[in-house]
Design a protein around this motif. Structure first.
Motif, PDB file in Angstrom:
ATOM      1  N   ALA A 149      46.684  39.807  39.199  1.00  0.00           N
ATOM      2  CA  ALA A 149      46.985  38.713  40.119  1.00  0.00           C
ATOM      3  C   ALA A 149      47.558  37.558  39.316  1.00  0.00           C
ATOM      4  O   ALA A 149      47.060  37.247  38.230  1.00  0.00           O
ATOM      5  CB  ALA A 149      45.736  38.264  40.872  1.00  0.00           C
ATOM      6  N   ASN A 150      48.608  36.945  39.844  1.00  0.00           N
ATOM      7  CA  ASN A 150      49.264  35.866  39.103  1.00  0.00           C
ATOM      8  C   ASN A 150      49.818  34.835  40.071  1.00  0.00           C
ATOM      9  O   ASN A 150      50.540  35.168  41.013  1.00  0.00           O
ATOM     10  CB  ASN A 150      50.420  36.421  38.269  1.00  0.00           C
ATOM     11  CG  ASN A 150      51.195  35.319  37.564  1.00  0.00           C
ATOM     12  OD1 ASN A 150      50.616  34.509  36.838  1.00  0.00           O
ATOM     13  ND2 ASN A 150      52.504  35.272  37.770  1.00  0.00           N
ATOM     14  N   MET A 179      50.565  40.147  43.290  1.00  0.00           N
ATOM     15  CA  MET A 179      49.384  41.007  43.193  1.00  0.00           C
ATOM     16  C   MET A 179      49.831  42.428  42.873  1.00  0.00           C
ATOM     17  O   MET A 179      50.758  42.953  43.512  1.00  0.00           O
ATOM     18  CB  MET A 179      48.608  41.010  44.516  1.00  0.00           C
ATOM     19  CG  MET A 179      48.217  39.645  45.035  1.00  0.00           C
ATOM     20  SD  MET A 179      46.830  38.905  44.159  1.00  0.00           S
ATOM     21  CE  MET A 179      45.473  39.882  44.805  1.00  0.00           C
ATOM     22  N   ARG A 180      49.170  43.044  41.915  1.00  0.00           N
ATOM     23  CA  ARG A 180      49.498  44.429  41.558  1.00  0.00           C
ATOM     24  C   ARG A 180      48.321  45.336  41.913  1.00  0.00           C
ATOM     25  O   ARG A 180      47.167  45.034  41.592  1.00  0.00           O
ATOM     26  CB  ARG A 180      49.835  44.553  40.072  1.00  0.00           C
ATOM     27  CG  ARG A 180      50.206  45.982  39.663  1.00  0.00           C
ATOM     28  CD  ARG A 180      50.986  46.004  38.370  1.00  0.00           C
ATOM     29  NE  ARG A 180      51.206  47.371  37.884  1.00  0.00           N
ATOM     30  CZ  ARG A 180      52.143  47.710  36.997  1.00  0.00           C
ATOM     31  NH1 ARG A 180      52.943  46.774  36.496  1.00  0.00           N
ATOM     32  NH2 ARG A 180      52.280  48.958  36.600  1.00  0.00           N
ATOM     33  N   PHE A 193      53.008  43.121  45.061  1.00  0.00           N
ATOM     34  CA  PHE A 193      53.295  42.350  46.265  1.00  0.00           C
ATOM     35  C   PHE A 193      53.536  40.885  45.902  1.00  0.00           C
ATOM     36  O   PHE A 193      52.585  40.166  45.582  1.00  0.00           O
ATOM     37  CB  PHE A 193      52.106  42.410  47.238  1.00  0.00           C
ATOM     38  CG  PHE A 193      51.791  43.776  47.759  1.00  0.00           C
ATOM     39  CD1 PHE A 193      52.284  44.203  48.984  1.00  0.00           C
ATOM     40  CD2 PHE A 193      50.983  44.634  47.035  1.00  0.00           C
ATOM     41  CE1 PHE A 193      51.985  45.459  49.473  1.00  0.00           C
ATOM     42  CE2 PHE A 193      50.679  45.906  47.508  1.00  0.00           C
ATOM     43  CZ  PHE A 193      51.180  46.320  48.729  1.00  0.00           C
ATOM     44  N   PRO A 194      54.776  40.405  45.897  1.00  0.00           N
ATOM     45  CA  PRO A 194      55.017  38.976  45.730  1.00  0.00           C
ATOM     46  C   PRO A 194      55.051  38.301  47.109  1.00  0.00           C
ATOM     47  O   PRO A 194      55.807  38.718  47.992  1.00  0.00           O
ATOM     48  CB  PRO A 194      56.399  38.933  45.059  1.00  0.00           C
ATOM     49  CG  PRO A 194      57.039  40.258  45.381  1.00  0.00           C
ATOM     50  CD  PRO A 194      56.010  41.206  45.896  1.00  0.00           C
ATOM     51  N   GLU A 341      46.362  43.633  54.237  1.00  0.00           N
ATOM     52  CA  GLU A 341      46.761  42.358  53.643  1.00  0.00           C
ATOM     53  C   GLU A 341      47.155  42.560  52.187  1.00  0.00           C
ATOM     54  O   GLU A 341      46.761  41.819  51.292  1.00  0.00           O
ATOM     55  CB  GLU A 341      45.615  41.347  53.743  1.00  0.00           C
ATOM     56  CG  GLU A 341      46.072  39.917  53.578  1.00  0.00           C
ATOM     57  CD  GLU A 341      44.956  39.003  53.157  1.00  0.00           C
ATOM     58  OE1 GLU A 341      45.242  37.816  52.960  1.00  0.00           O
ATOM     59  OE2 GLU A 341      43.827  39.451  53.014  1.00  0.00           O
ATOM     60  N   GLY A 342      47.965  43.586  51.944  1.00  0.00           N
ATOM     61  CA  GLY A 342      48.394  43.851  50.590  1.00  0.00           C
ATOM     62  C   GLY A 342      47.392  44.638  49.781  1.00  0.00           C
ATOM     63  O   GLY A 342      47.632  44.969  48.640  1.00  0.00           O
ATOM     64  N   VAL A 343      46.223  44.950  50.358  1.00  0.00           N
ATOM     65  CA  VAL A 343      45.227  45.726  49.649  1.00  0.00           C
ATOM     66  C   VAL A 343      45.522  47.194  49.855  1.00  0.00           C
ATOM     67  O   VAL A 343      45.529  47.679  50.970  1.00  0.00           O
ATOM     68  CB  VAL A 343      43.804  45.410  50.169  1.00  0.00           C
ATOM     69  CG1 VAL A 343      42.792  46.303  49.486  1.00  0.00           C
ATOM     70  CG2 VAL A 343      43.478  43.947  49.926  1.00  0.00           C
ATOM     71  N   VAL A 344      45.791  47.923  48.770  1.00  0.00           N
ATOM     72  CA  VAL A 344      46.114  49.338  48.889  1.00  0.00           C
ATOM     73  C   VAL A 344      44.844  50.140  48.708  1.00  0.00           C
ATOM     74  O   VAL A 344      44.153  50.001  47.714  1.00  0.00           O
ATOM     75  CB  VAL A 344      47.151  49.742  47.830  1.00  0.00           C
ATOM     76  CG1 VAL A 344      47.579  51.180  48.038  1.00  0.00           C
ATOM     77  CG2 VAL A 344      48.357  48.818  47.892  1.00  0.00           C
TER      78      VAL A 344
END
Length: 372
Positions: A149-150, A179-180, A193-194, A341-344
């Motif tokens: 996360a950045n 988020m990766r 996910f940017p 929500e971007g959570v894989v």
């Protein structure tokens, strides 16, 4: 029935290009109308999923049943809204957006929690700290498959106050988060996910406490000099848009609502992701509540600060080329991914002949963490 005029061009899965983000040195005269336009679009859309006053607006959203978990004393209601491609194409054309619009499947979860810092629930301060102030770090902490996360960019929103949807809003924050996620190594690449993320709160003393977090994809963020995770090799850029609303109810309880539409991109068929999404999205509730209960035990505080973000794990070399999962028989031999929500989260692809995947069938599924 929904109609194109209800929908806006900003909070969409197609996202915003880097060129449409505010300038790095943007002042309040540029930032205020920008965040106002996002809030004006997001609030009525998510409010229709769980109206604050008696309304027929919820008819736009269809129930997909409720879920329960030992880590949450509250049940989680799951609902869904499908926006036809024709309506979205009309929105794109009206706003001079050059895209071939696809149908958007939005899944949402709704839960009501006791305002208390104890097992199975969380206090208002914990929700506020975790999601308004430390959203990226919190998701990194409680979501098993998030490996990086950045906060890539932040704008100074100090002094912005707005009137929208009959409420006064302040405490604005505007950032780009990367988020990766680990998906299914070595068969599937990681997903990065940017997103442009806006958060704000109802101004203290003007109404019941409420916070809103809106996330919008920035598909080409790798072209920005601010990009970090988006430029890393071995990952596929993916997309999600979401609107999260957390508010205090008249009885003192806390309502937690989140709606999202996503696309893991790559070789993963979107129809499989859309089928699985209602059975995935609700799991964030027990994941968060289970995590924060453990944090209280470790720290003795009501609103623990998530651990600092470690660098993303390197992807295996085999992930450079992604191979499509087998879907012709309706059963995959390798894991596919669905997003919340971007959570894989890894799932076995649903059988084509079993549409129950979008109703109550997921309660018996096992969520497995990806194996590196």
């Amino acid at each position: 029935m929904s109609s194109a005029y209800e929908l806006g061009p900003l909070v969409r899965r197609w996202g915003l290009p880097v060129t449409q983000l505010p300038a790095e040195t943007a002042g309040l005269d540029e930032l205020k109308p920008f965040v106002a336009s996002i809030l004006k679009e997001a609030l009525p859309f998510i409010d229709a999923a769980a109206p604050k006053t008696p309304s027929d607006a919820k008819k736009l959203w269809k129930s997909k049943g409720s879920k329960s978990s030992p880590d949450s004393t509250a049940k989680v209601e799951v609902i869904e809204r499908v926006i036809p491609a024709k309506e979205l194409q009309a929105v794109a054309s009206k706003n001079n957006i050059k895209t071939k619009a696809e149908e958007e499947t939005w899944a949402a979860r709704l839960s009501v929690h006791e305002d208390a810092a104890k097992k199975g629930t969380a206090s208002w301060d914990e929700f506020d700290h975790s999601f308004r102030l430390e959203h990226g770090k919190t998701e990194m902490a409680f979501t098993p498959n998030v490996i990086g996360a950045n906060e890539a960019q932040r704008w100074d929103c100090t002094g912005i106050e707005l009137e929208e949807a009959g409420q006064s809003w302040d405490k604005f924050s505007l950032v780009v988060e990367e988020m990766r996620h680990k998906v299914g190594r070595p068969v599937l690449k990681d997903r990065t996910f940017p997103v442009l993320q806006l958060s704000c709160a109802v101004k203290e003393g003007t109404g019941a406490p409420e916070i809103v977090i809106v996330s919008i994809p920035v598909p080409d963020f790798a072209t920005s000099p601010k990009a970090n995770l988006s430029k890393e090799k071995g990952a596929q850029i993916a997309f999600y848009t979401s609107i999260e609303r957390i508010r205090k109810l008249e009885d003192g309880k806390i309502e937690w609502l989140l709606g999202t539409a996503s696309d893991a991109a790559g070789v993963l068929p979107l129809w499989i992701q859309d089928l699985a999404l209602p059975g995935i999205i609700w799991k964030d509730v027990p994941l968060f509540l289970g995590w924060i209960a453990k944090e209280r035990t470790k720290t003795g505080t009501k609103a623990p600060e998530p651990a600092s973000t470690p660098p993303a794990e390197p992807a295996q070399a085999e992930a450079e080329t992604e191979h499509a999962p087998q879907v012709t028989t309706g059963v995959t031999t390798e894991p596919t991914a669905a997003l919340s929500e971007g959570v894989v989260v890894e799932e076995t692809a649903p059988q084509e002949a079993a549409p129950e995947v979008t109703t109550g069938a997921e309660t018996s599924k096992t969520v497995e963490e990806s194996k590196a």
